[in-house]
Design a protein around this motif. Structure first.
Motif, short mmCIF file in Angstrom:
data_model
loop_
_atom_site.label_atom_id
_atom_site.label_comp_id
_atom_site.label_asym_id
_atom_site.label_seq_id
_atom_site.Cartn_x
_atom_site.Cartn_y
_atom_site.Cartn_z
N LYS A 84 -32.05 6.49 5.11
CA LYS A 84 -31.77 5.22 4.43
C LYS A 84 -31.79 5.41 2.91
CE LYS A 84 -33.40 1.64 6.96
NZ LYS A 84 -34.53 0.75 7.35
N LEU A 85 -32.77 6.18 2.46
CA LEU A 85 -32.93 6.44 1.03
C LEU A 85 -31.70 7.18 0.48
CD1 LEU A 85 -35.05 6.06 -1.18
CD2 LEU A 85 -35.89 8.34 -0.66
N ASP A 86 -31.25 8.15 1.22
CA ASP A 86 -30.07 8.92 0.82
C ASP A 86 -28.89 7.98 0.65
OD1 ASP A 86 -28.53 11.25 0.32
OD2 ASP A 86 -27.72 11.09 2.35
N ASP A 87 -28.79 7.04 1.56
CA ASP A 87 -27.69 6.08 1.57
C ASP A 87 -27.79 5.11 0.39
OD1 ASP A 87 -25.41 5.40 2.91
OD2 ASP A 87 -26.37 3.65 3.82
N ILE A 88 -28.95 4.46 0.30
CA ILE A 88 -29.15 3.41 -0.71
C ILE A 88 -29.11 3.98 -2.12
CG2 ILE A 88 -30.91 1.86 -1.66
CD1 ILE A 88 -31.70 1.20 1.19
N SER A 89 -29.68 5.20 -2.29
CA SER A 89 -29.80 5.74 -3.64
C SER A 89 -28.46 6.23 -4.19
CB SER A 89 -30.81 6.88 -3.66
OG SER A 89 -30.29 8.02 -2.99
N SER A 90 -27.47 6.43 -3.32
CA SER A 90 -26.25 7.11 -3.77
C SER A 90 -25.54 6.39 -4.91
CB SER A 90 -25.30 7.34 -2.59
OG SER A 90 -24.87 6.09 -2.10
N VAL A 118 -41.71 7.65 -4.01
CA VAL A 118 -41.43 8.95 -4.62
C VAL A 118 -40.90 8.64 -6.02
CG1 VAL A 118 -40.08 11.07 -4.47
CG2 VAL A 118 -40.78 9.89 -2.37
N VAL A 119 -41.52 9.23 -7.03
CA VAL A 119 -41.07 8.97 -8.40
C VAL A 119 -40.47 10.25 -8.96
CG1 VAL A 119 -41.72 8.19 -10.70
CG2 VAL A 119 -42.95 7.31 -8.70
N TYR A 120 -39.23 10.16 -9.40
CA TYR A 120 -38.54 11.33 -9.95
C TYR A 120 -38.32 11.09 -11.44
CZ TYR A 120 -34.78 14.71 -10.77
OH TYR A 120 -34.01 15.73 -11.26
N GLU A 121 -38.53 12.14 -12.24
CA GLU A 121 -38.35 12.00 -13.69
C GLU A 121 -37.20 12.89 -14.18
OE1 GLU A 121 -42.43 11.80 -15.77
OE2 GLU A 121 -42.84 12.63 -13.79
N PRO A 122 -35.99 12.35 -14.25
CA PRO A 122 -34.84 13.16 -14.67
C PRO A 122 -34.94 13.58 -16.13
CG PRO A 122 -34.19 10.86 -14.43
CD PRO A 122 -35.60 10.96 -13.92
N ASP A 134 -42.13 0.02 3.27
CA ASP A 134 -41.60 -1.06 4.10
C ASP A 134 -40.10 -1.18 3.89
OD1 ASP A 134 -44.22 -1.58 4.93
OD2 ASP A 134 -44.59 -2.65 3.05
N GLU A 135 -39.76 -1.76 2.73
CA GLU A 135 -38.34 -1.86 2.41
C GLU A 135 -37.96 -0.63 1.59
OE1 GLU A 135 -35.33 -4.58 -0.25
OE2 GLU A 135 -37.48 -4.96 -0.32
N VAL A 136 -36.92 0.07 2.02
CA VAL A 136 -36.48 1.23 1.25
C VAL A 136 -35.62 0.74 0.09
CG1 VAL A 136 -35.11 3.35 1.32
CG2 VAL A 136 -36.55 2.75 3.26
N LYS A 137 -36.04 1.06 -1.15
CA LYS A 137 -35.25 0.64 -2.31
C LYS A 137 -35.44 1.57 -3.50
CE LYS A 137 -38.67 -2.64 -4.01
NZ LYS A 137 -38.97 -3.89 -4.63
N VAL A 138 -34.56 1.43 -4.48
CA VAL A 138 -34.56 2.33 -5.64
C VAL A 138 -34.64 1.51 -6.92
CG1 VAL A 138 -33.34 4.21 -6.81
CG2 VAL A 138 -33.05 3.88 -4.36
N ASP A 139 -35.45 1.98 -7.86
CA ASP A 139 -35.65 1.26 -9.10
C ASP A 139 -35.63 2.27 -10.25
OD1 ASP A 139 -36.18 -0.87 -10.64
OD2 ASP A 139 -38.24 -1.20 -9.97
N VAL A 140 -34.68 2.11 -11.19
CA VAL A 140 -34.63 3.01 -12.34
C VAL A 140 -35.36 2.35 -13.51
CG1 VAL A 140 -33.12 4.25 -13.96
CG2 VAL A 140 -32.40 3.92 -11.59
N VAL A 141 -36.36 3.04 -14.07
CA VAL A 141 -37.17 2.45 -15.13
C VAL A 141 -37.00 3.23 -16.42
CG1 VAL A 141 -39.50 1.76 -15.82
CG2 VAL A 141 -38.87 1.78 -13.39
#
Ligand SMILES: [Zn+2]
Length: 436
Positions: A84-90, A118-122, A134-141
């Motif tokens: 799901k993450l792979d899908d939503i994050s694309s 999971v926090v990634y720091e580009p 619970d809910e799979v989601k992505v947040d760019v900060v």
């Protein structure tokens, strides 16, 4: 599903520390699980927006030869969530963009449970939160940073690059200075003894320099004299002007045709209509009837007017030390257009055709900056004319402040360096608990 799963498993990024992390995960004690959390914390310290006292953080550096899907699976994240993450994050910030050597952090509410995030720091200014519980989601900060004004100077002994590095400057500031002074200084032929001074911004987070900001003023002295670029912003353009308020950079027309339609934009992931596979499109296609005049988007010198199997008849023009443009699939060249000839902005150089690899009549327009093809529609071109009369008082006031700042910058001597360590030295520092 099978295909998707295997494609995630094939992501060759992962970290070489999985085994270690896995052991850690396995060994944690169960009795920590129900520890009550103190409610009397006075100052709530947070990391990535999570209350520090209530979460567990494990930071890793991605290695080269492992895949992310497997790694997350080993950390207790369900396969469903990973897919799901792979899908939503694309569309937001794909997990496939995780790069080796960049840190990512697993955040757990409970030491023994699977991570909640999971926090990634580009880069040092951004982090991306992938919620997986619970809910799979992505947040760019975007992180808050302090903008600090700094200055630097240098005298060229061997190359501009050497002088910049000696002054503690980073490579992208060199690019920015070249950009600011592109039309007055020939950076291809710098000479020993040339001098430069800069006032620029640096971004700091928690007292650490993390990135360069914009150049505010630059001065360059060579055998032809002294050249200046002063930053000024109005509602139309934010960029560099000389001391009299003329834009220092050459300007470009937005398109090489009149009344044209963009049939295909600059796109690094385009599916090629003829070759039937994904091939980046490094240009912008303007569709127009055969024979429509094509003009040069700026003054320059023709570097090439020739033919190749893919490009068809094409022209490449050098405009200054940084910029070139290229016009493909022409029907024919305008009279006199050949290598070495000078052209003016707006001058007709050829006609729209469909020679080379083209499905219909169009011009594929390519914009080169520092030898690389870029999307010209994203670039911020200066106006052709000097600043309007009514803005001059404001410009002159800003110019005088910046010039006096430049004048107060000293040149580095052997003993006394104006700047601290190079930014590249500062930012490579790392406090990660696990490294390969
Ligand atoms: Zn094209």
């Amino acid at each position: 599903m099978k295909k998707k799963e295997s494609s995630i498993l094939n992501l060759c990024i992962g970290a070489c520390i999985t085994a270690m992390a896995f052991i850690l995960f396995e060994n944690c004690k169960v009795d920590v699980k129900n520890n009550p959390i103190s409610k009397n914390i006075q100052k709530v310290e947070k990391l990535f927006g999570f209350v520090k006292a209530e979460h567990h953080f494990d930071t890793y550096n991605l290695g080269f030869d492992q895949n992310l899907g497997e790694l997350l699976l080993n950390q207790g994240i369900s396969w469903d969530s990973i897919v799901k993450l792979d899908d939503i994050s694309s569309d937001i910030f794909s997990i496939r963009k995780f790069r080796a050597k960049k840190p990512f952090t697993l955040v757990r509410e409970d030491e023994c449970d699977a991570p909640v995030c999971v926090v990634y720091e580009p880069n040092k200014l951004t982090y991306v939160k992938y919620f997986v519980k619970d809910e799979v989601k992505v947040d760019v900060v975007k992180k808050d940073f302090d903008l600090v004004e700094e200055s630097a100077s240098g005298i060229i002994e061997t190359s501009l690059w050497d002088a910049m590095v000696k002054s503690g400057l980073d490579i992208d500031i060199i690019d920015k200075m070249e950009d600011a002074l592109a039309s007055s200084v020939d950076f291809w032929h710098v000479e020993q003894g040339d001098e430069f001074k800069l006032v620029f911004e640096r971004k700091y987070i928690d007292g650490k320099a993390v990135a360069n900001g914009e150049i505010l003023a630059a001065a360059y002295k060579d055998s032809r004299g002294e050249h200046h670029a002063v930053f000024f912003e109005n509602e139309k353009y934010a960029g560099f002007y000389d001391l009299k308020g003329n834009p220092t950079r050459s300007t470009f027309l937005r398109s090489p045709l009149k009344n044209s339609r963009i049939s295909s934009g600059f796109n690094l992931r385009r599916f090629h209509p003829i070759k039937k596979r994904r091939i980046p499109h490094y240009g912008t296609d303007y569709a127009a009837p055969q024979g429509t005049p094509i003009f040069s988007v700026a003054d320059g010198v023709i570097e090439r007017a020739s033919f190749t199997r893919n490009n068809g008849y094409y022209v490449k023009i050098r405009h200054d030390n940084i910029h070139q443009t290229q016009y493909l699939h022409m029907k024919k060249f305008a009279p006199g257009i050949k290598k070495g000839v000078r052209v003016k902005q707006g001058q007709v150089i050829g006609q729209v055709g469909m020679t080379g690899l083209a499905t219909g009549p169009h011009v594929c327009f390519r914009f080169w900056k520092h030898g690389k093809q870029v999307n010209h529609r994203r670039l911020n071109f200066p106006p052709k004319d000097p600043l309007p009369e009514e803005q001059m008082p404001e410009f002159l006031a800003q110019r005088d402040i910046l010039i006096s700042k430049l004048n107060s910058v000293y040149f580095p001597s052997e003993e006394q360096l104006i700047m601290g360590p190079a930014l590249s030295e500062i930012t490579t520092e790392t406090n990660l608990p696990y490294e390969e």
